[in-house]
Structures are given as C-alpha cells and as structure tokens.
Design a protein around this motif. Structure first.
Motif, short mmCIF file in Angstrom:
data_model
loop_
_atom_site.label_atom_id
_atom_site.label_comp_id
_atom_site.label_asym_id
_atom_site.label_seq_id
_atom_site.Cartn_x
_atom_site.Cartn_y
_atom_site.Cartn_z
N LEU A 117 0.97 -1.43 -0.06
CA LEU A 117 -0.06 0.50 -0.05
C LEU A 117 0.69 1.33 0.14
N LEU A 118 1.59 1.17 0.53
CA LEU A 118 2.73 2.73 1.19
C LEU A 118 3.62 2.11 -0.26
N ALA A 119 3.73 1.30 -1.31
CA ALA A 119 4.32 1.90 -2.23
C ALA A 119 3.56 2.37 -3.04
N SER A 120 2.60 1.69 -3.03
CA SER A 120 1.33 2.59 -4.24
C SER A 120 1.60 3.85 -3.61
N ILE A 121 1.11 4.02 -2.70
CA ILE A 121 0.85 5.87 -2.53
C ILE A 121 2.25 6.62 -2.73
N ASN A 122 3.13 5.85 -2.69
CA ASN A 122 4.23 7.07 -3.33
C ASN A 122 4.49 6.76 -4.47
N GLU A 123 3.54 5.55 -5.34
CA GLU A 123 3.67 5.72 -7.20
C GLU A 123 2.79 6.93 -7.65
N ILE A 124 1.62 6.93 -6.79
CA ILE A 124 0.59 7.91 -6.70
C ILE A 124 1.01 9.67 -6.91
N THR A 125 1.77 9.42 -5.37
CA THR A 125 2.16 10.94 -5.64
C THR A 125 3.30 11.79 -6.09
N ALA A 126 4.36 10.55 -6.88
CA ALA A 126 4.99 11.22 -7.79
C ALA A 126 4.58 11.42 -9.40
N ALA A 127 3.15 10.59 -9.39
CA ALA A 127 2.63 11.72 -10.49
C ALA A 127 1.58 12.56 -10.54
N ALA A 128 1.11 12.43 -8.55
CA ALA A 128 -0.45 13.75 -8.62
C ALA A 128 0.20 13.94 -7.02
N MET A 129 0.87 15.04 -7.01
CA MET A 129 1.66 15.27 -6.12
C MET A 129 0.28 15.77 -4.76
N PHE A 130 0.97 15.83 -3.73
CA PHE A 130 0.77 15.99 -2.79
C PHE A 130 0.37 17.84 -2.29
N ALA A 143 -2.73 17.81 3.92
CA ALA A 143 -2.34 17.96 2.27
C ALA A 143 -2.92 16.31 1.38
N MET A 144 -3.53 16.82 0.91
CA MET A 144 -4.51 15.24 -0.42
C MET A 144 -4.33 15.83 -1.77
N THR A 145 -4.10 14.09 -2.07
CA THR A 145 -4.21 13.59 -3.45
C THR A 145 -5.19 13.19 -4.24
N ASN A 146 -4.97 12.75 -4.92
CA ASN A 146 -6.20 11.29 -5.38
C ASN A 146 -5.48 10.08 -6.56
N CYS A 147 -6.52 9.32 -6.73
CA CYS A 147 -6.08 8.09 -7.51
C CYS A 147 -8.06 8.12 -8.41
N GLY A 148 -7.56 7.35 -9.30
CA GLY A 148 -9.48 6.79 -9.81
C GLY A 148 -10.03 7.84 -10.15
#
Ligand code: MD6
Ligand code: FE
Length: 217
Positions: free
Chosen positions: A37-50, A64-69
């Motif tokens: 989960l934490l590795a996936s969150i790092n990938e998400i925030t690399a593409a769409a930053m907090f 601080a927020m970002t989203n996926c989906g």
C-alpha cells in the motif's frame, strides 16, 4: 501506540468494532498489505503530488491531499466536487492500483456491503497539527454506496458524531492498518479528525496517511 495482534484471542480489542448501525472498524485489516500500500501511495504521489487545497471560503486545508481513480475529490474557491483530472496538471488522476481496489472491496464485503467497486480514492496526508473539522461526506451521487477508510502511519483520533452537526461525537483512536467501513444508516454522519500528535512511524515516517474510497460517479 501499538496493538498486540494476539490480544484478541484472550481479551479486549476485538478485531471488529461496531460504531453504530452501518459503521464498523476492522482493526488491522490492512496490515498484511502495508508495504504494498505504501509503495503504491508513493507512485500515486509521484504522478499527482500532495497539495494543500483551499476551502470554498479561502482557507488552506492543514491536510495535504491527492487522488487516484477515475474521480478525485477537490476543493477551491468554486466549491467541493469531484473532478476527473488533476487541476495541477490537467491530466487524469493516476489509476487506482489493484492492491487498493482489492483491499477496499474486501473490507466493504466484510462489513456487509457486497459489490463495492470504488471509482475514487482520496489520499490524505496529516503531519503534526493537521486536522479535519467535523463534516459530512455528501459530494457523492449514490448514498447507498459505503465509504471505506484506511489508516496508515501515525495514530489519530477520529471523531464520530450524529446526523446533526451539534450531536456530541465519540472519539475513536485509529491505528496503522485499521479500516473503517461506513454506509447505510451511518452514511451521512458528521465526523472529523483531531489534530495529529507529532511522532514517527517505522514505515510511514512523521505522518498519518488516510485513504478514503468512494463510488463518486
Ligand atoms: C480521515 N476521513 O480519516 C478522514 N469520511 O483522515 C474521513 O473524512 C472519512 O474516514 C468518511 C468516512 C470515513 C472517513
Ligand atoms: Fe469524511
């Protein structure tokens, strides 16, 4: 704060805690997937930053927020809403990783909501002092769909109230790996998060990460 996984066999701390009809805490439900989960969150925030979004009233959110989906929750001077693209990049939000989707769907099923397929995952990062004031989640189209909320990293106190803003809330400590599923008659209850206490979590560092999964579209 830690939890003895084996305490359940002997006393106290049941793995499943009903908060009220429609809302349940599944203690430690996400623990087995913590690294993934934490590795996936790092990938998400690399593409769409907090980022710290602005409330419709112009206040900077402490979380601080970002989203996926397919849909992402956003707020700015124009209001609270779901958007299919990240306003910082005008690109679609990162896809929801399978490990997140599967976890949310399994937790919902456990809580009695079969066939929950979220299309939105809001990723919240709390640093020391960050809080979320009492609110209802009501930007979604279909209130028969539950919300699944996953807590990672530092512990926080979740405040869980009633259907009216003035109903006195109860305090629920949420620890790394806990999952709250929330729907049915509880779907529109007021809730929030008290200011995060400073600390360091072995995997997540000096913050709490919360994932909230919804069916937005
Ligand atoms: C948080 N969670 O735990 C904020 N909303 O950081 C929420 O606002 C929330 O946990 C609806 C259902 C569950 C939640
Ligand atoms: Fe909420």
């Amino acid at each position: 704060m830690t939890r003895d996984l084996f305490a359940d066999a002997t006393q106290g701390s049941p793995l499943r805690e009903d908060l009220c009809p429609g809302a349940v805490v599944l203690r430690g439900f996400a623990l087995a997937k913590e690294t993934h989960l934490l590795a996936s969150i790092n990938e998400i925030t690399a593409a769409a930053m907090f980022r710290h979004m602005l409330t419709p009233g112009g206040f900077r959110m402490s979380v601080a927020m970002t989203n996926c989906g397919g849909y992402g929750w956003v707020t700015d001077g124009k209001g609270y809403r779901y958007a299919t693209t990240d306003p910082l990049s005008d690109q679609p939000w990162p896809a929801m990783p399978d490990v997140l989707l599967q976890l949310a769907s399994a937790a919902a099923k456990d809580a009695g909501f079969a066939d929950f397929t979220p299309d939105a995952c809001l990723v919240n990062r709390y640093e020391a002092g960050a809080r979320m004031s009492l609110h209802q989640d009501r930007n979604e189209r279909d209130f028969t769909q539950p919300i699944v909320s996953v807590s990672l990293g530092l512990p926080a106190i979740f405040i869980f109230g009633g259907m009216r803003r003035n109903d006195k809330p109860v305090r629920v400590p949420l620890l790394h790996g806990d999952v709250v599923v929330w729907g049915g008659p509880a779907r529109l209850r007021y809730h929030g998060v008290l200011a995060l206490k400073p600390g360091r979590h072995a995997l997540a560092g000096e913050c709490r990460i919360n994932l909230t999964f919804r069916r937005a579209g």
